[in-house]
Design a protein around this motif. Structure first.
Motif, PDB file in Angstrom:
ATOM      1  N   SER A   5       1.017  -1.156  -0.017  1.00 38.09           N
ATOM      2  CA  SER A   5       0.112  -0.037  -0.048  1.00 38.09           C
ATOM      3  C   SER A   5       0.865   1.284  -0.122  1.00 38.09           C
ATOM      4  O   SER A   5       1.953   1.195  -0.009  1.00 38.09           O
ATOM      5  N   GLN A   6       0.317   2.446  -0.287  1.00 39.31           N
ATOM      6  CA  GLN A   6       1.031   3.901  -0.332  1.00 39.31           C
ATOM      7  C   GLN A   6       1.409   3.797   1.168  1.00 39.31           C
ATOM      8  O   GLN A   6       2.943   4.110   1.343  1.00 39.31           O
ATOM      9  N   ASN A   7       0.877   3.720   2.165  1.00 36.02           N
ATOM     10  CA  ASN A   7       1.208   3.978   3.712  1.00 36.02           C
ATOM     11  C   ASN A   7       2.269   3.061   3.912  1.00 36.02           C
ATOM     12  O   ASN A   7       3.126   3.474   4.428  1.00 36.02           O
ATOM     13  N   GLY A   8       2.232   1.851   3.513  1.00 37.51           N
ATOM     14  CA  GLY A   8       3.103   0.765   3.615  1.00 37.51           C
ATOM     15  C   GLY A   8       4.657   0.931   3.114  1.00 37.51           C
ATOM     16  O   GLY A   8       5.721   0.977   3.657  1.00 37.51           O
ATOM     17  N   LYS A   9       4.574   1.451   1.857  1.00 42.11           N
ATOM     18  CA  LYS A   9       5.799   1.774   1.291  1.00 42.11           C
ATOM     19  C   LYS A   9       6.299   3.278   1.909  1.00 42.11           C
ATOM     20  O   LYS A   9       7.739   2.841   1.882  1.00 42.11           O
ATOM     21  N   ILE A  10       5.639   3.890   1.999  1.00 50.88           N
ATOM     22  CA  ILE A  10       6.221   5.237   2.749  1.00 50.88           C
ATOM     23  C   ILE A  10       6.817   4.797   3.870  1.00 50.88           C
ATOM     24  O   ILE A  10       7.859   5.379   4.270  1.00 50.88           O
ATOM     25  N   LEU A  11       6.059   3.982   4.937  1.00 46.81           N
ATOM     26  CA  LEU A  11       6.617   3.743   6.303  1.00 46.81           C
ATOM     27  C   LEU A  11       7.930   2.830   5.928  1.00 46.81           C
ATOM     28  O   LEU A  11       8.805   3.048   6.723  1.00 46.81           O
ATOM     29  N   ALA A  12       8.032   2.002   5.269  1.00 39.77           N
ATOM     30  CA  ALA A  12       9.072   1.219   5.107  1.00 39.77           C
ATOM     31  C   ALA A  12      10.417   2.032   4.641  1.00 39.77           C
ATOM     32  O   ALA A  12      11.284   1.907   5.032  1.00 39.77           O
ATOM     33  N   HIS A  13      10.048   3.068   3.626  1.00 42.04           N
ATOM     34  CA  HIS A  13      11.019   4.063   3.483  1.00 42.04           C
ATOM     35  C   HIS A  13      11.655   4.901   4.419  1.00 42.04           C
ATOM     36  O   HIS A  13      12.844   5.050   4.615  1.00 42.04           O
ATOM     37  N   LEU A  14      10.675   5.319   5.119  1.00 44.73           N
ATOM     38  CA  LEU A  14      11.179   6.031   6.341  1.00 44.73           C
ATOM     39  C   LEU A  14      11.825   5.290   7.488  1.00 44.73           C
ATOM     40  O   LEU A  14      12.874   5.684   8.088  1.00 44.73           O
ATOM     41  N   LYS A  15      11.217   4.185   7.685  1.00 42.93           N
ATOM     42  CA  LYS A  15      12.064   3.300   8.703  1.00 42.93           C
ATOM     43  C   LYS A  15      13.384   2.902   8.251  1.00 42.93           C
ATOM     44  O   LYS A  15      14.205   2.206   9.029  1.00 42.93           O
ATOM     45  N   ALA A  16      13.850   2.886   6.965  1.00 37.61           N
ATOM     46  CA  ALA A  16      14.951   2.593   6.436  1.00 37.61           C
ATOM     47  C   ALA A  16      15.974   3.724   6.909  1.00 37.61           C
ATOM     48  O   ALA A  16      17.372   3.637   6.229  1.00 37.61           O
ATOM     49  N   GLY A  17      15.525   4.616   7.135  1.00 40.47           N
ATOM     50  CA  GLY A  17      16.272   5.924   7.651  1.00 40.47           C
ATOM     51  C   GLY A  17      16.352   6.972   6.795  1.00 40.47           C
ATOM     52  O   GLY A  17      17.348   7.691   6.593  1.00 40.47           O
ATOM     53  N   LYS A  18      15.630   6.817   5.745  1.00 41.49           N
ATOM     54  CA  LYS A  18      15.509   7.754   4.445  1.00 41.49           C
ATOM     55  C   LYS A  18      14.588   8.946   4.950  1.00 41.49           C
ATOM     56  O   LYS A  18      13.549   8.756   5.542  1.00 41.49           O
ATOM     57  N   THR A  19      14.809  10.230   4.134  1.00 37.33           N
ATOM     58  CA  THR A  19      13.785  11.227   4.221  1.00 37.33           C
ATOM     59  C   THR A  19      12.768  11.025   3.038  1.00 37.33           C
ATOM     60  O   THR A  19      13.188  10.103   2.165  1.00 37.33           O
ATOM     61  N   ILE A  20      11.568  11.706   2.798  1.00 35.53           N
ATOM     62  CA  ILE A  20      10.899  11.672   1.793  1.00 35.53           C
ATOM     63  C   ILE A  20      10.272  12.963   1.639  1.00 35.53           C
ATOM     64  O   ILE A  20       9.858  13.879   2.495  1.00 35.53           O
ATOM     65  N   THR A  21      10.075  13.476   0.416  1.00 37.36           N
ATOM     66  CA  THR A  21       9.451  14.676   0.022  1.00 37.36           C
ATOM     67  C   THR A  21       8.214  14.255  -0.961  1.00 37.36           C
ATOM     68  O   THR A  21       8.148  13.037  -1.342  1.00 37.36           O
ATOM     69  N   PRO A  22       7.322  15.246  -1.134  1.00 34.18           N
ATOM     70  CA  PRO A  22       6.281  14.825  -1.922  1.00 34.18           C
ATOM     71  C   PRO A  22       6.509  14.424  -3.249  1.00 34.18           C
ATOM     72  O   PRO A  22       5.838  13.495  -3.959  1.00 34.18           O
ATOM     73  N   LEU A  23       7.450  14.779  -3.997  1.00 33.79           N
ATOM     74  CA  LEU A  23       8.042  14.343  -5.238  1.00 33.79           C
ATOM     75  C   LEU A  23       8.587  12.899  -5.240  1.00 33.79           C
ATOM     76  O   LEU A  23       8.208  12.356  -5.996  1.00 33.79           O
ATOM     77  N   GLU A  24       9.442  12.791  -4.158  1.00 31.59           N
ATOM     78  CA  GLU A  24       9.850  11.148  -4.000  1.00 31.59           C
ATOM     79  C   GLU A  24       8.719  10.513  -3.818  1.00 31.59           C
ATOM     80  O   GLU A  24       8.604   9.140  -4.112  1.00 31.59           O
ATOM     81  N   ALA A  25       7.818  10.763  -2.916  1.00 33.34           N
ATOM     82  CA  ALA A  25       6.367   9.903  -2.824  1.00 33.34           C
ATOM     83  C   ALA A  25       5.793   9.467  -3.883  1.00 33.34           C
ATOM     84  O   ALA A  25       5.273   8.581  -4.215  1.00 33.34           O
ATOM     85  N   LEU A  26       5.791  10.512  -5.019  1.00 37.79           N
ATOM     86  CA  LEU A  26       4.955  10.548  -6.182  1.00 37.79           C
ATOM     87  C   LEU A  26       5.864   9.301  -7.063  1.00 37.79           C
ATOM     88  O   LEU A  26       5.132   8.567  -7.622  1.00 37.79           O
ATOM     89  N   ASP A  27       7.091   9.240  -6.952  1.00 34.04           N
ATOM     90  CA  ASP A  27       8.022   8.235  -7.778  1.00 34.04           C
ATOM     91  C   ASP A  27       8.015   7.062  -6.862  1.00 34.04           C
ATOM     92  O   ASP A  27       7.725   6.135  -7.587  1.00 34.04           O
ATOM     93  N   LEU A  28       7.725   7.047  -5.620  1.00 34.38           N
ATOM     94  CA  LEU A  28       8.223   5.743  -4.817  1.00 34.38           C
ATOM     95  C   LEU A  28       6.920   4.911  -5.153  1.00 34.38           C
ATOM     96  O   LEU A  28       6.739   3.727  -5.193  1.00 34.38           O
ATOM     97  N   CYS A  29       5.772   5.446  -4.905  1.00 31.26           N
ATOM     98  CA  CYS A  29       4.505   4.971  -4.790  1.00 31.26           C
ATOM     99  C   CYS A  29       3.229   5.384  -5.479  1.00 31.26           C
ATOM    100  O   CYS A  29       2.077   4.979  -5.440  1.00 31.26           O
TER     101      CYS A  29
END
Length: 78
Positions: A5-29
């Motif tokens: 899910s979008q939330n799952g992908k974003i959460l995994a990305h953040l828990k990996a120690g990475k940051t995220i911006t709206p543009l990165e979220a669009l690309d990621l999920c």
């Protein structure tokens, strides 16, 4: 929440120690509403913080990161 899910992908990305911006979220999920996804994750108890970063002169965007100190104390997400 599923890992795909979008939330799952974003959460995994953040828990990996990475940051995220709206543009990165669009690309990621494919999320066009990162702020809404972060709101939902925070409502579930995940310690996520926001910082405004300047991407060009006079243009700032939100950048989110996971706060691991709070997660360890609260036992959230582990």
């Amino acid at each position: 929440m599923t890992p795909t899910s979008q939330n799952g992908k974003i959460l995994a990305h953040l828990k990996a120690g990475k940051t995220i911006t709206p543009l990165e979220a669009l690309d990621l999920c494919g999320s066009l509403r990162l702020g809404a996804r972060i709101f939902e994750l925070k409502a579930d108890g995940h310690p996520i913080e926001k910082e405004l970063i300047e991407v060009s002169p006079g243009v700032r965007v939100a950048q989110y990161h996971y706060t691991f100190e709070g997660a360890e104390e609260e036992g959230v997400g582990w």
